[in-house]
Scaffold this motif. Structure first.
Motif, PDB file in Angstrom:
ATOM      1  N   MET A   1       0.843  -1.196   0.000  1.00 27.10           N
ATOM      2  CA  MET A   1       0.000   0.000   0.000  1.00 27.10           C
ATOM      3  C   MET A   1       0.879   1.248   0.000  1.00 27.10           C
TER       4      MET A   1
ATOM      5  N   THR B  34      -5.080   9.028   6.774  1.00 32.08           N
ATOM      6  CA  THR B  34      -5.433   7.667   6.382  1.00 32.08           C
ATOM      7  C   THR B  34      -5.754   6.862   7.630  1.00 32.08           C
TER       8      THR B  34
ATOM      9  N   GLU C  51      -7.612   2.082   4.787  1.00 28.84           N
ATOM     10  CA  GLU C  51      -7.019   0.798   4.421  1.00 28.84           C
ATOM     11  C   GLU C  51      -7.555  -0.218   5.426  1.00 28.84           C
TER      12      GLU C  51
ATOM     13  N   HIS D 242      -4.455  -7.434   3.422  1.00 30.56           N
ATOM     14  CA  HIS D 242      -4.988  -6.160   2.988  1.00 30.56           C
ATOM     15  C   HIS D 242      -6.351  -6.436   2.360  1.00 30.56           C
TER      16      HIS D 242
ATOM     17  N   SER E  87      -9.281  -1.070   0.212  1.00 30.04           N
ATOM     18  CA  SER E  87      -8.581   0.205   0.198  1.00 30.04           C
ATOM     19  C   SER E  87      -9.430   1.198  -0.558  1.00 30.04           C
TER      20      SER E  87
END
Lengths: 303, 239
Positions: free
Chosen positions: A24, A31, A199, A206, A209
């Protein structure tokens, strides 16, 4: 412009994979790193802050490696989750020590304490501080050198609503000033209120996003399950299944209720009361049966 | 190499109320013993050497070394507050070197100074015994501080391992196994003390050259390795 790049980063502890092949890029603005407890957020933040070596992959700040590079801390401010912080010092002494370690002095320490509005208690020992006060002094120590990247691990944990609002305001301001601010949280609402970009980490992976609208949509568009009790379950079931927003219905005899699976969240919630009214059916119970955060997250992982 | 802010934080942590009390207890005991012995037996060189060698150098100095050496960094690593030192553009070996200086200074202050005073009480520095053991305590302080500082960066149970080394290895094995005495900070420092005192009241199993080389090697290696450990120190999350 400060950009933190995480490139194919994994980290395992023995046989346990805490972070699994995450890539990322974190740019300027606020964020939010969202995920349930134990998802690997702290492990990831520790790697971003240079306190933990990735097992594979790299973490770089504007092209510079973060691990084993002390000079990088000229640009990074860190607010750790752990409470311990030289309790025998006063708030002022603590922030001043942090300033001196950056080669700065009184002036910067004073400014940082003013930024977090802690001047009133700066001459008290940290040992006497409340959780929220500690959090603010930690913030001051992280801001003292005016860093372009701010990393915060669960900064809102244990804060009361007023302190939470103050900190959010402060972080928003930092983001508006063009700093790169990254904070972790396991509470969707917290992240949604503050982050421009989210995120999502689940079980070390992950999962998603994007901006919060996209994440919100992902979370609300998933199939929802409801437990519905009414004056005439079978008639209601027949009426609901006729609409495309409903993908499945089960009559649960033991519970004396219907288990409804809806695919279109918005349409279903509007449809249900309308259908009931049209057929003269009274709704006794409507309760979502899978609204726990974990189920929301696990849906995201599967998606 | 020396960072005054790191030093200040370390002094404040080491000399906090509780730890200072622990650090002060043994020296107080030594002075009490010295006073009592002097009152009961009068000035006697052999007894002075026995008290300083048997209690001050063999027991008090290493224990003070353990408390100061491990205490200079262990608690910070343990509770995670070391993150405030590590998240700064300060070289990790600088952090270690500074903490070593502080640990040495504290160990010396709480072990060599009382050793000198006790020696003066016992026999008024007859045959240079007080000065010789004070020099031994000074020399040993350096090596102990370095070794136990390293221990503090390596394990969470640094105090336990440190005490095991100080009491079991140096005191017990040292008296039973001849080889163990060659690898003993206490013996190395005694070699230096022997040089100061002359005569045979202060003796060591190790020659002065060997002792000096080993003291320097252990101190330098321990300090270097502690710096390396801190460079790759991992702060695990609470997850």
């Amino acid at each position: 412009m400060t950009t933190l790049s995480i490139d194919h980063v994994s980290r395992w502890f023995g046989n346990v994979v805490a972070v699994n092949d995450i890539t990322m890029t974190i740019g300027p603005g606020v964020t939010g790193l969202l995920g349930p407890n134990g998802a690997g957020k702290s492990t990831l933040i520790n790697m971003m802050g240079g306190f933990l070596a990735p097992s594979t992959g790299t973490v770089t700040l504007d092209g510079q490696p973060v691990w084993r590079n002390e000079q990088i801390y000229r640009h990074i401010g860190v607010v750790p989750e752990r409470e311990a912080m030289y309790d025998f010092l006063t708030g002022r002494e603590f922030v001043l020590a942090n300033a001196e370690l950056h080669g700065l002095g009184e002036k910067e320490a004073r400014r940082a304490l003013a930024t977090v509005e802690m001047e009133y208690a700066q001459d008290r020992k940290i040992a006497t501080y409340s959780k929220g006060m500690r959090q603010r002094v930690k913030m001051a120590s992280a801001l003292v050198h005016d860093p372009s990247l701010l990393l915060l691990d669960e900064p809102f944990n244990g804060m009361d609503p007023r302190q939470r609002m103050q900190l959010m305001e402060l972080l928003r301001r930092m983001g508006d000033e063009g700093r790169t601010v990254l904070f972790s949280s396991h509470i969707l609402e917290e992240v949604e209120q503050l982050a421009w970009h989210i995120e999502v980490i689940v079980a070390g992976r992950h999962a998603a996003s994007g901006d919060f609208r996209r994440i919100r949509r992902l979370m609300t568009d998933r199939p929802h399950r409801y437990l519905v009790r009414s004056s005439d379950d079978r008639a209601l079931a027949a009426a609901l299944i006729a609409d495309p927003s409903t993908s499945g219905i089960e009559v649960d005899h033991a519970e004396g209720a219907l288990r409804v699976q809806a695919v279109d969240f918005a349409r279903f919630t509007a449809l249900l009361p309308r259908v009931a009214k049209a057929h003269g059916i009274r709704l006794l119970t409507v309760s979502p049966s899978d609204e726990s955060l974990e189920s929301v997250f696990s849906y995201l992982v599967a998606a | 190499m020396y960072n005054p802010t790191v030093a200040r934080l370390t002094y404040r942590a080491l000399l906090g109320r509780r730890r200072a009390l622990i650090l002060g207890a043994l020296p107080m005991l030594l002075l009490l013993i010295a006073t009592a012995v002097r009152a009961l037996t009068g000035a006697d060189d052999q007894i002075a050497a026995d008290v300083l060698g048997g209690f001050a150098l063999a027991t008090m100095v290493p224990i003070i070394g353990v408390i100061a050496g491990t205490g200079a960094i262990g608690p910070e690593i343990d509770d995670g507050s070391v993150v405030y030192l590590l998240s700064k553009p300060v070289k990790r070996p600088t952090v270690i070197f500074t903490k070593l200086i502080v640990a040495i200074a504290v160990t010396m202050a709480f072990s060599a100074v009382p050793t000198l005073i006790a020696g003066l009480i016992l026999n008024g520095n007859g045959q240079q015994i007080a000065v010789a053991y004070t020099v031994a305590a000074l020399v040993a302080s350096i090596a102990y501080a370095a070794m136990f500082l390293l221990l503090g960066t390596v394990t969470r149970h640094a105090v336990v391992f440190g005490l095991v080394y100080a009491l079991v290895w140096e005191a017990l094995f040292g008296s039973l196994v001849a080889g163990a005495r060659t690898l003993s900070v206490q013996q190395w420092s005694l070699a230096v003390a022997h040089r100061v005192a002359g005569g045979d009241l202060v003796t060591s199993d190790v020659g002065l050259t060997t002792a000096t080389v080993l003291l320097v090697v252990v101190t330098v290696l321990a300090t270097w390795y502690a710096g390396q450990r801190l460079r790759s120190l991992t702060l695990a999350g609470e997850e």
